[in-house]
Design a protein around this motif. Sequence first.
Motif, PDB file in Angstrom:
ATOM      1  N   HIS A   1       1.582   7.280   5.113  1.00 42.91           N
ATOM      2  CA  HIS A   1       1.865   6.128   5.973  1.00 42.91           C
ATOM      3  C   HIS A   1       0.652   5.801   6.842  1.00 42.91           C
ATOM      4  CE1 HIS A   1       6.206   5.406   5.312  1.00 42.91           C
ATOM      5  NE2 HIS A   1       6.234   6.696   4.998  1.00 42.91           N
ATOM      6  N   GLY A   2      -0.030   6.849   7.325  1.00 47.82           N
ATOM      7  CA  GLY A   2      -1.225   6.625   8.120  1.00 47.82           C
ATOM      8  C   GLY A   2      -2.334   5.967   7.320  1.00 47.82           C
ATOM      9  N   VAL A   3      -2.556   6.444   6.084  1.00 45.88           N
ATOM     10  CA  VAL A   3      -3.593   5.860   5.220  1.00 45.88           C
ATOM     11  C   VAL A   3      -3.253   4.413   4.882  1.00 45.88           C
ATOM     12  CG1 VAL A   3      -4.681   5.990   2.950  1.00 45.88           C
ATOM     13  CG2 VAL A   3      -4.307   8.081   4.261  1.00 45.88           C
ATOM     14  N   ALA A   4      -1.979   4.162   4.583  1.00 46.84           N
ATOM     15  CA  ALA A   4      -1.547   2.785   4.305  1.00 46.84           C
ATOM     16  C   ALA A   4      -1.777   1.904   5.520  1.00 46.84           C
ATOM     17  CB  ALA A   4      -0.070   2.766   3.900  1.00 46.84           C
ATOM     18  N   GLY A   5      -1.586   2.465   6.718  1.00 47.20           N
ATOM     19  CA  GLY A   5      -1.833   1.714   7.946  1.00 47.20           C
ATOM     20  C   GLY A   5      -3.290   1.314   8.083  1.00 47.20           C
ATOM     21  N   ILE A   6      -4.205   2.251   7.779  1.00 44.54           N
ATOM     22  CA  ILE A   6      -5.633   1.921   7.823  1.00 44.54           C
ATOM     23  C   ILE A   6      -5.945   0.790   6.849  1.00 44.54           C
ATOM     24  CG2 ILE A   6      -7.964   2.757   7.308  1.00 44.54           C
ATOM     25  CD1 ILE A   6      -7.087   5.518   8.216  1.00 44.54           C
TER      26      ILE A   6
ATOM     27  N   THR B   1      -8.790   0.500  12.462  1.00 44.13           N
ATOM     28  CA  THR B   1      -8.764   1.783  11.765  1.00 44.13           C
ATOM     29  C   THR B   1      -7.777   2.734  12.445  1.00 44.13           C
ATOM     30  OG1 THR B   1     -11.062   1.510  11.058  1.00 44.13           O
ATOM     31  CG2 THR B   1     -10.176   3.748  11.024  1.00 44.13           C
ATOM     32  N   TRP B   2      -7.522   2.501  13.730  1.00 42.57           N
ATOM     33  CA  TRP B   2      -6.573   3.327  14.473  1.00 42.57           C
ATOM     34  C   TRP B   2      -5.125   3.041  14.098  1.00 42.57           C
ATOM     35  CZ3 TRP B   2      -8.099   7.470  17.025  1.00 42.57           C
ATOM     36  CH2 TRP B   2      -9.438   7.560  17.416  1.00 42.57           C
ATOM     37  N   PHE B   3      -4.902   2.128  13.158  1.00 42.01           N
ATOM     38  CA  PHE B   3      -3.540   1.925  12.643  1.00 42.01           C
ATOM     39  C   PHE B   3      -2.996   3.201  12.002  1.00 42.01           C
ATOM     40  CE2 PHE B   3      -2.899  -2.940  12.025  1.00 42.01           C
ATOM     41  CZ  PHE B   3      -3.103  -3.119  13.390  1.00 42.01           C
ATOM     42  N   PHE B   4      -3.903   4.125  11.675  1.00 44.48           N
ATOM     43  CA  PHE B   4      -3.448   5.418  11.160  1.00 44.48           C
ATOM     44  C   PHE B   4      -2.496   6.067  12.159  1.00 44.48           C
ATOM     45  CE2 PHE B   4      -3.545   9.980  10.679  1.00 44.48           C
ATOM     46  CZ  PHE B   4      -3.530  10.169   9.306  1.00 44.48           C
ATOM     47  N   ALA B   5      -2.857   6.031  13.441  1.00 41.14           N
ATOM     48  CA  ALA B   5      -2.027   6.637  14.483  1.00 41.14           C
ATOM     49  C   ALA B   5      -0.713   5.887  14.648  1.00 41.14           C
ATOM     50  CB  ALA B   5      -2.792   6.665  15.804  1.00 41.14           C
ATOM     51  N   TRP B   6      -0.776   4.549  14.543  1.00 41.62           N
ATOM     52  CA  TRP B   6       0.435   3.741  14.727  1.00 41.62           C
ATOM     53  C   TRP B   6       1.459   4.027  13.632  1.00 41.62           C
ATOM     54  CZ3 TRP B   6       0.284  -2.343  15.293  1.00 41.62           C
ATOM     55  CH2 TRP B   6       1.565  -2.801  15.600  1.00 41.62           C
ATOM     56  N   TRP B   7       1.064   3.843  12.390  1.00 38.44           N
ATOM     57  CA  TRP B   7       2.052   3.912  11.314  1.00 38.44           C
ATOM     58  C   TRP B   7       2.385   5.339  10.919  1.00 38.44           C
ATOM     59  CZ3 TRP B   7       4.828  -0.084  11.207  1.00 38.44           C
ATOM     60  CH2 TRP B   7       4.276  -1.323  11.574  1.00 38.44           C
ATOM     61  N   GLY B   8       1.469   6.260  11.178  1.00 32.05           N
ATOM     62  CA  GLY B   8       1.807   7.662  10.976  1.00 32.05           C
ATOM     63  C   GLY B   8       2.856   8.117  11.974  1.00 32.05           C
ATOM     64  N   SER B   9       2.676   7.768  13.244  1.00 33.93           N
ATOM     65  CA  SER B   9       3.641   8.160  14.274  1.00 33.93           C
ATOM     66  C   SER B   9       4.958   7.405  14.114  1.00 33.93           C
ATOM     67  CB  SER B   9       3.060   7.923  15.676  1.00 33.93           C
ATOM     68  OG  SER B   9       2.787   6.551  15.901  1.00 33.93           O
ATOM     69  N   TYR B  10       4.901   6.174  13.620  1.00 32.59           N
ATOM     70  CA  TYR B  10       6.146   5.425  13.387  1.00 32.59           C
ATOM     71  C   TYR B  10       7.017   6.152  12.369  1.00 32.59           C
ATOM     72  CZ  TYR B  10       9.336   1.589  12.266  1.00 32.59           C
ATOM     73  OH  TYR B  10      10.458   0.827  12.066  1.00 32.59           O
ATOM     74  N   ASP B  11       6.388   6.672  11.331  1.00 30.79           N
ATOM     75  CA  ASP B  11       7.144   7.419  10.324  1.00 30.79           C
ATOM     76  C   ASP B  11       7.729   8.694  10.916  1.00 30.79           C
ATOM     77  OD1 ASP B  11       7.886   8.106   7.476  1.00 30.79           O
ATOM     78  OD2 ASP B  11       6.530   9.764   7.907  1.00 30.79           O
ATOM     79  N   VAL B  12       6.923   9.436  11.697  1.00 23.98           N
ATOM     80  CA  VAL B  12       7.401  10.684  12.312  1.00 23.98           C
ATOM     81  C   VAL B  12       8.585  10.403  13.232  1.00 23.98           C
ATOM     82  CG1 VAL B  12       6.811  12.521  13.945  1.00 23.98           C
ATOM     83  CG2 VAL B  12       5.181  11.863  12.162  1.00 23.98           C
TER      84      VAL B  12
ATOM     85  N   TYR C   1       0.826  -1.207   0.000  1.00 23.10           N
ATOM     86  CA  TYR C   1       0.000   0.000   0.000  1.00 23.10           C
ATOM     87  C   TYR C   1       0.860   1.257   0.000  1.00 23.10           C
ATOM     88  CZ  TYR C   1      -3.991  -3.042   1.070  1.00 23.10           C
ATOM     89  OH  TYR C   1      -4.962  -4.008   1.029  1.00 23.10           O
ATOM     90  N   ARG C   2       1.960   1.240   0.714  1.00 26.67           N
ATOM     91  CA  ARG C   2       2.854   2.398   0.720  1.00 26.67           C
ATOM     92  C   ARG C   2       3.407   2.668  -0.676  1.00 26.67           C
ATOM     93  NH1 ARG C   2       5.938   0.944   6.351  1.00 26.67           N
ATOM     94  NH2 ARG C   2       4.816   2.384   7.701  1.00 26.67           N
ATOM     95  N   ARG C   3       3.815   1.598  -1.342  1.00 24.76           N
ATOM     96  CA  ARG C   3       4.366   1.771  -2.694  1.00 24.76           C
ATOM     97  C   ARG C   3       3.307   2.313  -3.638  1.00 24.76           C
ATOM     98  NH1 ARG C   3       3.925  -1.255  -7.065  1.00 24.76           N
ATOM     99  NH2 ARG C   3       3.185  -3.084  -5.942  1.00 24.76           N
ATOM    100  N   LEU C   4       2.092   1.748  -3.560  1.00 26.04           N
ATOM    101  CA  LEU C   4       1.018   2.196  -4.452  1.00 26.04           C
ATOM    102  C   LEU C   4       0.645   3.656  -4.186  1.00 26.04           C
ATOM    103  CD1 LEU C   4      -1.286  -0.969  -4.384  1.00 26.04           C
ATOM    104  CD2 LEU C   4       0.207  -0.212  -6.248  1.00 26.04           C
TER     105      LEU C   4
END
Length: 318
Positions: free
Chosen positions: A134-139, A203-214, A107-110
């Motif tokens: 990254h957050g959207v890909a996490g969702i 759906t809260w994976f947005f917070a996980w993978w968005g913050s992981y990138d930050v 999803y990140r690549r796409l």
Amino acid sequence: MSATASSSLNHGVASSQEKKIAPAPANYKGFVAGIFSGITKLVVGHPFDTIKVRLQTSEKSQFKGPLECLVQTVRNEGMRGLYKGATPPLVGWMAMDSLMLGSLTVYRRLLREHVFTPVNALEQSTHKLPTVGHGVAGIMAGWTVSFIAAPVEHVKARLQVQYAADKAQRLYSGPIDCSMKLIRGHGLPGLFHGLTATILFRTWFFAWWGSYDVLTRYFSANTSLSAPAINFWAGGLSAQIFWLTSYPCDVVKQRIMTDPLGEGRKYPRWKDAAKAVWKENGWRGYWRGFVPCFLRAFPANAMALVAFEGVMRTLGAH
């Protein structure tokens, strides 16, 4: 961000030719590395998860807190009691993390190639997916893995709330027996009971993978930490951010998954379970069992992401 620390997550595309040949092996390695992440997460985190689920689903009078729950579990059931219900997540976490991290990479690549594209061709080689991407890909990865996670977590939860030390007194003798009884009694929908709650929770994976990138970007730019150390700290801290935002949804999900099916069912809808938690304990009910969950989040996910990124580097995906 250094290339070593984050290439599996944010690798740029140097040319249109590389786009055509690079994704396949990189995607494949992401799924393989996810298996090792799942194994690591289970070994480190399952005892914390057992305490969490028991606190979430028991009467308030049964356990005063996580320490008492831990002591009673070990005293009455031995150390094996902490790993009760571990067989389905052992297999499940391997499949779940493989699908989650593998699909996350895809999803990140796409998104990088087709949605968050660079303004001009000169930026193509250094273009990275922005944090919101990254957050959207996490969702998207969270929704994808929910179709495996729901039955695995359903069976695990029902096994974890069996308190009898004597196996003969338990309703389910193990994960296979539990799965078969659910299917015989309620069909496949019975096994997938709690799917909607699982999707909402992830759906809260947005917070996980968005913050992981930050966090990864921050540590790479402002510290001299090694790549595994960056993965460890960014992975552990971002997991705690995820649980701080998603925990009430997890409490509701566990109530639904341990709800009697058939005539004794208490929560026919998600909102019924949410209302019941509030009615019983107010806002505090949504945070019951949070301490063992929060303590588990850092080591389990930090080590899982160290394993994932380490395998990615070993496989030459960086």
